[in-house]
Scaffold this active site. Sequence first.
Site, PDB file in Angstrom:
ATOM      1  N   LYS A 194      41.513  36.065  45.305  1.00  0.00           N
ATOM      2  CA  LYS A 194      40.207  35.961  45.966  1.00  0.00           C
ATOM      3  C   LYS A 194      40.186  34.833  46.998  1.00  0.00           C
ATOM      4  O   LYS A 194      39.237  34.722  47.784  1.00  0.00           O
ATOM      5  CB  LYS A 194      39.102  35.686  44.939  1.00  0.00           C
ATOM      6  CG  LYS A 194      39.050  36.643  43.757  1.00  0.00           C
ATOM      7  CD  LYS A 194      38.485  37.990  44.099  1.00  0.00           C
ATOM      8  CE  LYS A 194      38.223  38.785  42.818  1.00  0.00           C
ATOM      9  NZ  LYS A 194      37.737  40.141  43.093  1.00  0.00           N
TER      10      LYS A 194
ATOM     11  N   GLN B 220      34.377  34.218  42.787  1.00  0.00           N
ATOM     12  CA  GLN B 220      33.773  34.431  44.104  1.00  0.00           C
ATOM     13  C   GLN B 220      33.384  33.124  44.783  1.00  0.00           C
ATOM     14  O   GLN B 220      33.162  33.091  45.991  1.00  0.00           O
ATOM     15  CB  GLN B 220      32.542  35.331  43.972  1.00  0.00           C
ATOM     16  CG  GLN B 220      32.831  36.725  43.438  1.00  0.00           C
ATOM     17  CD  GLN B 220      33.655  37.567  44.387  1.00  0.00           C
ATOM     18  OE1 GLN B 220      33.579  37.416  45.606  1.00  0.00           O
ATOM     19  NE2 GLN B 220      34.455  38.466  43.836  1.00  0.00           N
TER      20      GLN B 220
ATOM     21  N   HIS C 110      30.153  40.065  36.129  1.00  0.00           N
ATOM     22  CA  HIS C 110      31.266  40.993  36.249  1.00  0.00           C
ATOM     23  C   HIS C 110      31.668  41.423  34.838  1.00  0.00           C
ATOM     24  O   HIS C 110      31.475  40.683  33.877  1.00  0.00           O
ATOM     25  CB  HIS C 110      32.431  40.278  36.955  1.00  0.00           C
ATOM     26  CG  HIS C 110      33.572  41.144  37.350  1.00  0.00           C
ATOM     27  ND1 HIS C 110      34.536  41.560  36.447  1.00  0.00           N
ATOM     28  CD2 HIS C 110      33.940  41.664  38.561  1.00  0.00           C
ATOM     29  CE1 HIS C 110      35.438  42.281  37.080  1.00  0.00           C
ATOM     30  NE2 HIS C 110      35.108  42.371  38.358  1.00  0.00           N
TER      31      HIS C 110
ATOM     32  N   ASP D  18      32.380  31.418  35.885  1.00  0.00           N
ATOM     33  CA  ASP D  18      33.247  32.355  36.588  1.00  0.00           C
ATOM     34  C   ASP D  18      33.152  31.992  38.071  1.00  0.00           C
ATOM     35  O   ASP D  18      32.144  32.276  38.726  1.00  0.00           O
ATOM     36  CB  ASP D  18      32.769  33.785  36.327  1.00  0.00           C
ATOM     37  CG  ASP D  18      33.507  34.825  37.173  1.00  0.00           C
ATOM     38  OD1 ASP D  18      34.289  34.440  38.056  1.00  0.00           O
ATOM     39  OD2 ASP D  18      33.261  36.024  36.964  1.00  0.00           O
TER      40      ASP D  18
ATOM     41  N   CYS E  85      32.261  46.659  39.274  1.00  0.00           N
ATOM     42  CA  CYS E  85      32.463  46.113  37.922  1.00  0.00           C
ATOM     43  C   CYS E  85      31.243  45.342  37.438  1.00  0.00           C
ATOM     44  O   CYS E  85      31.359  44.343  36.730  1.00  0.00           O
ATOM     45  CB  CYS E  85      33.706  45.226  37.861  1.00  0.00           C
ATOM     46  SG  CYS E  85      35.250  46.135  38.036  1.00  0.00           S
TER      47      CYS E  85
END
Length: 414
Positions: A234, A211, A131, A208, A372
């Site tokens: 999220k 998700q 991202h 990260d 993104c």
Amino acid sequence: METTATQNIIWPDVELIRNEFPILQQTVNGNPLVYLDNGATTQKPVQVIRSMQEYYTGYNSNVHRGVHTLSQKATSAYEAARHQVASFIGADHTEVIFTKGTTDAINLVAAGFRKEFLNEGDEVIISTMEHHSNIVPWQLACEEKKAHLKVIPITDKGELEMDVFESMLNPRVKIVAVTWISNSLGTINPVKDIIRLAHAQGIPVLLDAAQAAPHIQIRVRDLDVDFLALSGHKIYGPTGIGILYGKESWLHKLPPYQGGGDMIKHVTFAKTTYADVPLKFEAGTPAICEAIGLGAAMAYVTQLGIHKVQAYEHQLTKYAIEQLSTIPQLRFIGEAKHRAAAISFLIGDHHPSDVGVLLDQQGIAVRTGHHCTQPLMERFNIPGTVRASLAVYNTTEEIDRLVQGVRKAVTLLG
């Protein structure tokens, strides 16, 4: 009539779950809403909404700074949320920093590395599927320090080329920063292998997990990860809040990201000494209500059972791929063996935005564009994709609506 595949996908409480999300009980363009844009943001259950309403109507006050009752109550709720987050990811509460979200958390780490650990000629490793929030902060750091940003390539199926990654590791690499699950492709990366290989050469790793958080269990101790970032919105929580997990040893070494109130021990005009972690990184009045909402969201997912969520979403994703595969004009972008609940596709040569508009007219919310991840789209030589991203409240009936909607879009687009 439901197919056999549909009938085999069972969550006993799915209607009960859906009833806990008020926004799902509406129509869009004359059709019942089918919300399949969960990779962008998830909807919020009443438990989260209620926790935030209770704060503003019952004990709204600033934290850490007052001896009066409301301030004490707000502080207790705020710090209880930190403990809830720590429990959710398997960390100590002193290792959980509240941030504005994943982007803010990654910027915090990148800023610290730019100031203390990056020098001319050093390297930072990211991947092709990152991202923008895990690309741009490292670009800024590398540009300032004249360091080099290195990128792990991916296969046509959307999987990391791990042999290439291993060959990229060397003493010049100061950090590896990669996504756990691709927001565009749904690919689940082999993060334990990435961490193991990096640590073998003394290189820290940032994940990260924006998700990953709503879909799979996070245990930072088991991963042995150095930093992990995620966003509240999220995972059924509010926007404007997220967390950075960091090993305490790293948090002590990183300089403060911002200066101000609440992150200090003592201030004079000559010198300031900083508060202990995690407050060292939480300058100013925090997003108190949002943090409380995040704690409630993680308590909600914990109550559902993350393993149960993962199993249900795995079946739902499999069903969606099977049904979408029956559309001749449709091609998938990203077909990794291990994947989570995000499905990207294109319809012939049609622009994804055209497909998205036609689906919206039928009450079906999907995301279109580059998500993104522009460098990833360039890797596949496409302008973007249509992305359907699933959550625990989605159903096979909604997948059937999506398939019917895409078929109608195909007919209308010609």
